[in-house]
Design an enzyme around this catalytic site. Structure first.
Site, mmCIF file in Angstrom:
data_model
loop_
_atom_site.group_PDB
_atom_site.id
_atom_site.type_symbol
_atom_site.label_atom_id
_atom_site.label_comp_id
_atom_site.label_asym_id
_atom_site.label_seq_id
_atom_site.Cartn_x
_atom_site.Cartn_y
_atom_site.Cartn_z
ATOM 1 N N CYS A 75 46.528 3.020 -0.248
ATOM 2 C CA CYS A 75 46.421 4.060 -1.283
ATOM 3 C C CYS A 75 46.860 5.420 -0.766
ATOM 4 C CB CYS A 75 44.985 4.206 -1.785
ATOM 5 S SG CYS A 75 44.306 2.776 -2.634
ATOM 6 N N HIS A 86 43.150 -2.506 -2.738
ATOM 7 C CA HIS A 86 43.956 -3.365 -1.861
ATOM 8 C C HIS A 86 43.187 -4.514 -1.244
ATOM 9 C CE1 HIS A 86 46.541 0.203 -2.195
ATOM 10 N NE2 HIS A 86 47.516 -0.666 -2.051
ATOM 11 N N HIS A 121 59.148 -4.535 -7.416
ATOM 12 C CA HIS A 121 58.755 -5.793 -8.069
ATOM 13 C C HIS A 121 58.553 -5.565 -9.562
ATOM 14 C CE1 HIS A 121 54.578 -4.428 -8.220
ATOM 15 N NE2 HIS A 121 54.502 -4.343 -6.894
ATOM 16 N N HIS A 176 56.643 -2.354 -10.758
ATOM 17 C CA HIS A 176 57.378 -1.087 -10.711
ATOM 18 C C HIS A 176 58.364 -1.004 -11.872
ATOM 19 C CE1 HIS A 176 56.634 -1.942 -6.263
ATOM 20 N NE2 HIS A 176 55.822 -0.953 -6.556
ATOM 21 N N LYS A 216 52.802 -6.359 -3.481
ATOM 22 C CA LYS A 216 53.700 -6.999 -2.528
ATOM 23 C C LYS A 216 53.136 -8.338 -2.048
ATOM 24 C CE LYS A 216 55.392 -6.374 2.067
ATOM 25 N NZ LYS A 216 55.094 -5.734 3.343
ATOM 26 N N LYS A 255 45.884 -7.096 -9.491
ATOM 27 C CA LYS A 255 47.077 -6.287 -9.678
ATOM 28 C C LYS A 255 48.231 -6.896 -8.899
ATOM 29 C CE LYS A 255 48.849 -1.669 -8.602
ATOM 30 N NZ LYS A 255 49.323 -1.460 -7.236
ATOM 31 N N CYS A 287 42.129 4.580 3.114
ATOM 32 C CA CYS A 287 42.965 3.394 2.852
ATOM 33 C C CYS A 287 44.419 3.804 2.962
ATOM 34 C CB CYS A 287 42.691 2.807 1.468
ATOM 35 S SG CYS A 287 43.878 1.506 1.059
ATOM 36 N N CYS A 292 38.945 -1.735 0.700
ATOM 37 C CA CYS A 292 39.430 -0.883 -0.383
ATOM 38 C C CYS A 292 39.325 -1.664 -1.692
ATOM 39 C CB CYS A 292 40.884 -0.501 -0.130
ATOM 40 S SG CYS A 292 41.712 0.111 -1.608
HETATM 41 N N1 MSP Z 1 54.156 6.732 -4.341
HETATM 42 C C1 MSP Z 1 53.049 6.626 -5.215
HETATM 43 C C2 MSP Z 1 53.290 7.401 -6.495
HETATM 44 C C3 MSP Z 1 53.569 8.858 -6.318
HETATM 45 S S1 MSP Z 1 53.892 9.656 -7.815
HETATM 46 C C4 MSP Z 1 53.913 11.263 -7.456
HETATM 47 C C5 MSP Z 1 52.799 5.156 -5.560
HETATM 48 N N2 MSP Z 1 53.836 4.341 -5.402
HETATM 49 S S2 MSP Z 1 53.816 2.767 -5.677
HETATM 50 O O1 MSP Z 1 55.131 2.325 -5.386
HETATM 51 O O2 MSP Z 1 52.759 2.142 -4.945
HETATM 52 O O3 MSP Z 1 53.465 2.516 -7.166
HETATM 53 C C6 MSP Z 1 53.953 3.328 -8.149
HETATM 54 C C7 MSP Z 1 53.701 2.813 -9.522
HETATM 55 O O4 MSP Z 1 54.281 1.532 -9.714
HETATM 56 C C8 MSP Z 1 52.289 2.536 -9.998
HETATM 57 O O5 MSP Z 1 51.461 3.533 -10.248
HETATM 58 C C9 MSP Z 1 52.675 1.879 -11.301
HETATM 59 O O6 MSP Z 1 53.194 2.808 -12.175
HETATM 60 C C10 MSP Z 1 53.723 0.938 -10.829
HETATM 61 N N3 MSP Z 1 53.111 -0.325 -10.491
HETATM 62 C C11 MSP Z 1 52.998 -0.885 -9.254
HETATM 63 N N4 MSP Z 1 52.404 -2.097 -9.366
HETATM 64 C C12 MSP Z 1 52.130 -2.326 -10.660
HETATM 65 C C13 MSP Z 1 51.618 -3.405 -11.377
HETATM 66 N N5 MSP Z 1 51.203 -4.512 -10.802
HETATM 67 N N6 MSP Z 1 51.572 -3.279 -12.713
HETATM 68 C C14 MSP Z 1 52.027 -2.164 -13.374
HETATM 69 N N7 MSP Z 1 52.501 -1.137 -12.735
HETATM 70 C C15 MSP Z 1 52.514 -1.155 -11.370
HETATM 71 O O7 MSP Z 1 51.720 4.823 -5.965
#
Ligand code: MSP
Length: 514
Positions: free
Chosen positions: A128, A146, A16, A19, A297, A294, A125, A143
């Site tokens: 997380c 979440h 999304h 990411h 999904k 935040k 969680c 959490c």
């Molecule tokens: N798999 C772990 C990371 C492991 S790194 C060794 C993870 N994955 S995640 O898919 O949930 O999220 C990864 C990253 O996506 C977040 O830390 C961040 O960098 C980015 N983001 C996810 N949602 C976000 C927002 N709403 N805003 C900004 N960045 C976000 O955590």
């Protein structure tokens, strides 16, 4: 080697806006460094083990591997291609090149006496993939990130002696003040470590979707230990020592602030325990927010990256989030704000400037760039200053707002110069003096655009390429990608005689959006 990583993303769902935010930032940062002439390595990838993925796969009636394969090939890789992400590698934690090295790393720690067997219970969680302390839970045992109920987990696990690294970590933060950025993130981590660290449970035995512990295959390795190691396994740890030596340690780990502690506490401690160099910097970006939460999904607002690029184009998308939200702070996406910046900054200030200049060189000089009679010192000086500012801001400080601001201030200055000089009036004066003045004005504007194309190339590569073509720059200066930041501010690089053509409109008027 300038080595930058994004987090590896969970494949429980499609990417999304949140990411894409981190990945685009990494892409701009690494393109900028490439344009400095540095050797660069940009890594992204996917995190595929753990309960979260396992449960999603189960719910969809497929194996976790099938689920991950599908998401990677149909959602993650295509989005990065679509957004012009120029990553050098894409690591998946289910790949052999990763799993085997992770086992070796953990075995090493075990052999060194850094790991012991013990029991643990506490609130966990799954979102997380982390044990929580009872104190940080919200009312109703939710959490804090979440906002969903935690689960009570009790297990015999293997533990890493993280508690022994508190002092070393604090000394390290002290000696390397730039290691955690921004400052607010650094303060939070220092506070946290000062309170004392607990040993870290690094194995799970209640499910099996993970990398087996090499000396006890009833356990799989905790998904975060597995995941963090991607940064090392992807660049040759344990398989290609020469390559690893050349690329490691990473210069910048880009992470969301939600996963800061893993990267700024656990990860350096793991590396220290194994005698490996610690990365240069962990930069925590803020969150894209939806309705004060935040973006995740469950609260996506239904807007996907692809919907925004369909409306605004890929380059404007890459530009907007970095321009609108100070890197390191939270920010909200707003369709109205995006549209307003698109129109005023991209279409009017920048796009119109490019098309006006090309049109005037076409009309008054048959498309052949005239030589300037004099060098406009004020414009040349403003350019040099903009380049210096942008280079420090984007390349060193990850201050994208500041860097893009400096580039667009320069664009506005050139617009101001044209309004002041009024070339369309000067054109009516056909004397030698009039022609010379007109030549100076148009040369100055075109040469400014030459520099702007170079400076915006890391952010908006397709647009910069169109501008480069319209200036006829390639014939004299070579490919845009070969231009160096250090040369961008040198005045007078675009030679007189360049063929200027009016290319397509850089930022067409937006269709009205529903
Ligand atoms: N798999 C772990 C990371 C492991 S790194 C060794 C993870 N994955 S995640 O898919 O949930 O999220 C990864 C990253 O996506 C977040 O830390 C961040 O960098 C980015 N983001 C996810 N949602 C976000 C927002 N709403 N805003 C900004 N960045 C976000 O955590």
């Amino acid at each position: 080697m300038f080595y930058v990583s994004t987090p590896i993303y969970y494949v429980n769902d499609a990417p999304h806006l949140g990411h894409a935010y981190t990945t685009v930032a990494g892409d701009v940062l690494t393109r900028w460094h490439r344009q400095r002439g540095e050797q660069v390595w940009f890594l992204t990838g996917t995190d595929e083990h753990g309960q979260k993925i396992m449960r999603t796969a189960e719910a969809n009636g497929v194996t976790p591997q099938e689920w991950a394969d599908k998401l990677v090939e149909e959602a993650w890789k295509p989005l990065w291609r679509h957004l012009e992400i120029a990553n050098d590698d894409f690591i998946r934690t289910t790949e052999k090149r990763h799993t085997e090295r992770v086992q070796e790393f953990v075995q090493d720690l075990y052999d060194k006496g850094e790991i012991y067997k013990g029991g643990y219970e506490g609130p966990y969680c799954v979102g997380c993939e982390e044990f929580k302390t009872p104190g940080e839970l919200l009312e109703g045992d939710l959490c804090p990130i979440h906002k969903r109920p935690v689960e009570w987990l009790r297990e015999d696990n293997y533990f890493f002696k993280l508690s022994e690294y508190g002092e070393r970590l604090l000394d390290f933060y002290e000696a390397n003040p730039g290691f955690i950025q921004p400052a607010s993130a650094r303060n939070e981590v220092v506070q946290f470590v000062r309170q004392g660290l607990q040993d870290l449970s690094i194995s799970r035995s209640t499910f099996d979707w993970g990398i087996p512990i090499p000396w006890d295959d009833k356990h799989v390795i905790y998904v975060w230990v597995d995941a963090l190691l991607n940064y090392a396994t992807a660049v040759g740890y344990g398989s290609d020592p020469a390559r690893f030596e050349q690329i490691w340690p990473a210069n910048v780990h880009l992470v969301g602030k939600d996963i800061l502690r893993f990267h700024a506490v656990i990860w350096p401690a793991m590396l220290m325990a194994n005698g490996l160099p610690v990365p240069g910097k962990v930069f925590a970006n803020g969150w894209l927010m939806v309705g004060g939460e935040k973006m995740s999904k469950s609260n996506l607002t239904g807007i996907s990256p692809q919907q925004l690029t369909a409306h605004f184009g890929v380059d404007a998308y890459r530009y907007y989030f970095l321009r609108a939200i100070p890197f390191g702070q939270d920010g909200s996406f707003s369709w109205e704000d995006f549209a307003a910046r698109y129109t005023s900054e991209l279409a009017n200030d920048f796009g119109n400037l490019a098309s006006r200049v090309a049109a005037m060189v076409g009309k008054y000089f048959d498309g052949e760039l005239p030589a300037a009679a004099v060098r406009e010192e004020a414009v040349a000086a403003a350019l040099a200053e903009a380049v210096a500012k942008a280079d420090k801001a984007i390349g060193d400080d990850l201050d994208f707002v500041g860097g893009l601001g400096a580039i667009f201030d320069f664009v506005r200055l050139v617009n101001g110069y044209l309004s002041e000089q009024e070339p369309w009036k000067v054109a009516k004066d056909t004397s030698d003096e009039g022609r010379a003045k007109l030549a100076t004005i148009l040369y100055t504007a075109a040469e400014s655009l030459r520099a702007v194309a170079v400076l915006l190339n890391p952010v908006m590569p397709a647009t910069a390429e169109k501008l480069w073509a319209s200036l006829g720059a390639e014939e004299h200066l070579g490919a845009l990608a070969e231009q160096r930041v250090s040369e961008a501010g040198q005045w007078g690089r675009l030679p007189a005689g360049s063929r200027i053509v009016k290319g397509e409109i850089l930022f067409p008027r937006l269709e009205s959006a529903e």
